[in-house]
Design an enzyme around this catalytic site. Structure first.
Site, PDB file in Angstrom:
ATOM      1  CG  HIS A  66       1.833  -6.575  -7.772  1.00  0.00           C
ATOM      2  ND1 HIS A  66       1.499  -7.372  -6.708  1.00  0.00           N
ATOM      3  CD2 HIS A  66       2.856  -5.808  -7.356  1.00  0.00           C
ATOM      4  CE1 HIS A  66       2.278  -7.082  -5.681  1.00  0.00           C
ATOM      5  NE2 HIS A  66       3.131  -6.144  -6.038  1.00  0.00           N
ATOM      6  CB  ALA A  67       5.235  -7.728 -12.667  1.00  0.00           C
TER       7      ALA A  67
END
Lengths: 146, 90
Positions: A66-67
């Site tokens: 994820h970011a």
């Protein structure tokens, strides 16, 4: 509590990935395929790991790529990539990774309900090996409670 | 009591840790405010925290703190979380 959108287009079964970057890229491509993120989100997720290390491998065999929310995220969404051959992320305890989850969220304040739903699924300790063994997108959705 | 969960983005992994820590604390009958945050804001967010939950990767970056820094290996293993939280808070 409901899971972020996980359409069949965001599920890839028994993919080949040469290394962890390729595996995360597949999860990003699946998010782009389902319309949750732009293709450049893959590079954002890879950068988080380059910057902070393989902490995204949060359980044995499972990476939660994820970011941050940002312009590359188009909608809340989840992708799931199972790997034909497990890959190492360099994690001290949880390598090798067999299942990569890609997570895109539009707002960090509202992501907790979505993440809680993900936690619900994986608090069942068989979920990761069930996903790794799944042979169809239908099966993956069923394991995820959809 | 305040508990902070730390990851790189402040979403995703720290969120999962927060949700599972809250579950474990309810079972242990411990009242605490659990906050998910990113590593960049750890000084500010964890200034008044008793416990920081995180991965091994962030221990060095968290640096000096008055809080107990607890490293969690398997974020979904509530037995591990229970044992480590009980040891820190008991």
């Amino acid at each position: 509590m409901s899971l972020p959108s996980l359409p069949k287009s965001a599920i890839v079964i028994a993919a080949e990935a040469a290394d962890w970057r390729a595996a995360v890229t597949l999860a990003g491509e699946a998010l782009a395929e389902s319309g949750a993120a732009r293709p450049a989100y893959s590079a954002e997720m890879i950068r988080m790991i380059e910057e902070h290390g393989p902490y995204v491998v949060i359980a044995p065999g499972l990476a939660l790529a994820h970011a941050r929310p940002g312009p590359e995220v188009l909608a809340d969404g989840l992708s799931i990539v199972t790997l034909a051959t497990p890959v190492n992320f360099g994690h001290p305890y949880n390598d090798p990774v067999r299942v990569v989850l890609g997570l895109a969220v539009t707002s960090s304040s509202e992501h907790l309900a979505a993440v809680a739903a993900v936690a619900n699924v994986f608090n069942d300790s068989t979920a990761i090996s069930d996903l790794a063994a799944a042979t169809s997108a239908d099966e993956v959705q069923k394991i995820m409670g959809l | 009591m305040k508990i902070v969960t730390i990851c790189g983005a402040g979403i995703g992994s720290s969120g999962i840790l927060k949700v599972n820590a809250e579950r474990v604390l309810r079972k242990l009958d411990i009242t605490a405010d659990v906050v998910a945050a990113d590593i960049a804001s750890v000084r500010e967010v964890a200034a008044d925290a008793q416990v920081i939950l995180t991965s091994a990767e962030f221990v060095e970056a968290i640096g000096k703190t008055f809080a107990d820094v607890i490293v969690i290996q398997n974020y979904f293993d509530t037995a591990e979380l229970t044992a480590k939280l009980e040891a820190a808070l008991g």
